[in-house]
Design a protein around this motif. Structure first.
Motif, PDB file in Angstrom:
ATOM      1  N   UNK A 163      39.305  31.159  37.461  1.00 38.37           N
ATOM      2  CA  UNK A 163      39.503  30.557  36.142  1.00 38.37           C
ATOM      3  C   UNK A 163      40.981  30.665  35.807  1.00 38.37           C
ATOM      4  N   UNK A 164      41.398  29.999  34.753  1.00 40.61           N
ATOM      5  CA  UNK A 164      42.795  30.124  34.336  1.00 40.61           C
ATOM      6  C   UNK A 164      43.045  31.538  33.802  1.00 40.61           C
ATOM      7  N   UNK A 165      44.180  32.138  34.125  1.00 40.23           N
ATOM      8  CA  UNK A 165      44.430  33.529  33.724  1.00 40.23           C
ATOM      9  C   UNK A 165      44.411  33.706  32.208  1.00 40.23           C
ATOM     10  N   UNK A 166      43.782  34.757  31.762  1.00 33.06           N
ATOM     11  CA  UNK A 166      43.766  35.139  30.354  1.00 33.06           C
ATOM     12  C   UNK A 166      44.680  36.346  30.171  1.00 33.06           C
ATOM     13  N   UNK A 167      44.849  36.753  28.930  1.00 30.20           N
ATOM     14  CA  UNK A 167      45.731  37.894  28.639  1.00 30.20           C
ATOM     15  C   UNK A 167      45.286  39.138  29.388  1.00 30.20           C
ATOM     16  N   UNK A 168      43.989  39.339  29.481  1.00 31.61           N
ATOM     17  CA  UNK A 168      43.464  40.504  30.199  1.00 31.61           C
ATOM     18  C   UNK A 168      43.864  40.473  31.672  1.00 31.61           C
ATOM     19  N   UNK A 169      43.820  39.287  32.266  1.00 26.25           N
ATOM     20  CA  UNK A 169      44.195  39.148  33.669  1.00 26.25           C
ATOM     21  C   UNK A 169      45.668  39.478  33.881  1.00 26.25           C
ATOM     22  N   UNK A 173      50.056  43.412  35.553  1.00 26.33           N
ATOM     23  CA  UNK A 173      51.187  44.300  35.267  1.00 26.33           C
ATOM     24  C   UNK A 173      50.892  45.726  35.705  1.00 26.33           C
ATOM     25  N   UNK A 174      49.695  46.190  35.422  1.00 30.80           N
ATOM     26  CA  UNK A 174      49.306  47.546  35.808  1.00 30.80           C
ATOM     27  C   UNK A 174      49.266  47.667  37.333  1.00 30.80           C
ATOM     28  N   UNK A 175      48.708  46.666  37.997  1.00 30.31           N
ATOM     29  CA  UNK A 175      48.610  46.679  39.450  1.00 30.31           C
ATOM     30  C   UNK A 175      49.996  46.710  40.081  1.00 30.31           C
ATOM     31  N   UNK A 176      50.882  45.840  39.606  1.00 34.01           N
ATOM     32  CA  UNK A 176      52.234  45.764  40.162  1.00 34.01           C
ATOM     33  C   UNK A 176      52.996  47.062  39.937  1.00 34.01           C
ATOM     34  N   UNK A 177      52.892  47.615  38.730  1.00 32.77           N
ATOM     35  CA  UNK A 177      53.606  48.851  38.417  1.00 32.77           C
ATOM     36  C   UNK A 177      53.117  49.999  39.291  1.00 32.77           C
ATOM     37  N   UNK A 178      51.812  50.066  39.491  1.00 33.08           N
ATOM     38  CA  UNK A 178      51.254  51.146  40.302  1.00 33.08           C
ATOM     39  C   UNK A 178      51.735  51.104  41.736  1.00 33.08           C
ATOM     40  N   UNK A 179      51.784  49.917  42.324  1.00 32.67           N
ATOM     41  CA  UNK A 179      52.265  49.787  43.707  1.00 32.67           C
ATOM     42  C   UNK A 179      53.740  50.143  43.795  1.00 32.67           C
ATOM     43  N   UNK A 180      54.511  49.654  42.837  1.00 37.59           N
ATOM     44  CA  UNK A 180      55.959  49.902  42.859  1.00 37.59           C
ATOM     45  C   UNK A 180      56.263  51.387  42.731  1.00 37.59           C
ATOM     46  N   UNK A 222      43.764  44.836  44.633  1.00 38.75           N
ATOM     47  CA  UNK A 222      43.502  43.507  44.076  1.00 38.75           C
ATOM     48  C   UNK A 222      41.999  43.284  43.939  1.00 38.75           C
ATOM     49  N   UNK A 223      41.264  43.642  44.978  1.00 41.26           N
ATOM     50  CA  UNK A 223      39.804  43.492  44.934  1.00 41.26           C
ATOM     51  C   UNK A 223      39.213  44.361  43.827  1.00 41.26           C
ATOM     52  N   UNK A 224      39.677  45.600  43.732  1.00 40.74           N
ATOM     53  CA  UNK A 224      39.176  46.504  42.698  1.00 40.74           C
ATOM     54  C   UNK A 224      39.483  45.978  41.293  1.00 40.74           C
ATOM     55  N   UNK A 225      40.681  45.407  41.141  1.00 41.59           N
ATOM     56  CA  UNK A 225      41.128  44.998  39.811  1.00 41.59           C
ATOM     57  C   UNK A 225      40.459  43.712  39.340  1.00 41.59           C
ATOM     58  N   UNK A 226      40.230  42.765  40.244  1.00 43.88           N
ATOM     59  CA  UNK A 226      39.775  41.436  39.817  1.00 43.88           C
ATOM     60  C   UNK A 226      38.344  41.099  40.211  1.00 43.88           C
TER      61      UNK A 226
END
Length: 268
Positions: free
Chosen positions: A73-79, A84-91, A36-40
């Motif tokens: 900030x409010x989430x944008x499409x990039x966020x 999605x990538x983060x969740x898929x990788x963990x799963x 999460x830290x790496x991604x955001x």
């Protein structure tokens, strides 16, 4: 008197903690924190766990990992793409979990007046801090009253048309199991919050939620117990989905509206 998830003054006690995470899930939680830290980076205000993992009730290979991220900030499409990538990788990496649920919000939304008794309550009472400064410090304390019931689950009637459309098109076993799990969870939680003010307490345990509901609606108790079972072990049975959208769902929506009213509309 039973504890029922409240303190001595009748306010919700925050459920879950990092100390309750079972050994089998510690590695995936540590990986989630790091990624999460790496991604955001600086976009992230704070991150939280919720669900069975921080409650110490997760089942290896059966339970999902649930995360809530608060951005500056409010989430944008990039966020959302990043999530999605983060969740898929963990799963994909961790066999201990069966899916990752990741909620993404701007911190101002979570602290807004409109979300005070829905997302705000959810964060303050059902989420365990994982990263960053805890937004719960800026939120009030909560009681299990009719206002909370209305603002958390008073929108079932609005959900049902979309459910019906999906029930008609779902065909693969994977689709059917995914929908049966999600809808059963929603119905059991809605059934519980329907009776929550009368019961005077809180539980996130779906089996217990169904049992509490059955105390007040014995004629529907068997249906709710069955839904709790599906929520834990989803099925690929179209008849189950039909029963949810044609019988239990409409009845529950009507009863909820009659007792608590409907959820306050959110601005688009």
């Amino acid at each position: 008197m039973e504890h029922r998830g409240l303190d001595a003054y009748g306010y919700f006690e925050r459920e879950g903690s990092l100390g309750q995470v079972q050994d089998e899930f510690r590695e995936v939680v540590a990986a989630a924190r790091e990624r999460i830290v790496e991604a955001y980076g600086r976009r992230l205000h704070s991150a939280y766990l919720y669900g069975s993992v921080p409650r110490g009730a997760a089942r290896p290979g059966r339970s999902d990992l649930d995360l809530l991220l608060a951005l500056n900030h409010e989430p944008a499409a990039e966020d959302r793409d990043t999530a999605e990538v983060l969740a898929r990788g963990l799963d994909e990496q961790f066999a201990e979990i069966d899916g990752v649920g990741l909620l993404l919000f701007g911190k101002d939304t979570l602290l807004s007046e409109a979300e005070r008794f829905d997302l705000g309550w959810f964060l303050a009472c059902l989420c365990t801090p994982l990263l960053g400064a805890d937004l719960a410090e800026h939120l009030p304390r909560y009681r299990p009253d009719s206002l909370l019931a209305r603002e958390t689950n008073g929108d079932l009637a609005e959900r049902l048309p979309a459910w019906r459309a999906k029930a008609q098109t779902a065909s693969t076993p994977e689709e059917l199991r995914k929908l049966s799990r999600a809808w059963a969870r929603q119905l059991v939680r809605t059934g519980f919050t329907l009776v929550m003010p009368r019961w005077g307490g809180w539980t996130s345990d779906l089996t217990e939620s169904a049992e509490v509901f059955g105390l007040y609606y014995p004629e529907r108790a068997a249906q709710m117990r069955a839904a709790a079972a599906v929520a834990l072990d989803p099925v690929a049975d179209p008849a189950v989905l039909r029963a949810y959208v044609e019988d239990l769902g409409p009845w529950l929506a009507d009863e909820y509206t009659a007792r608590h009213g409907t959820k306050t509309p959110r601005s688009a």
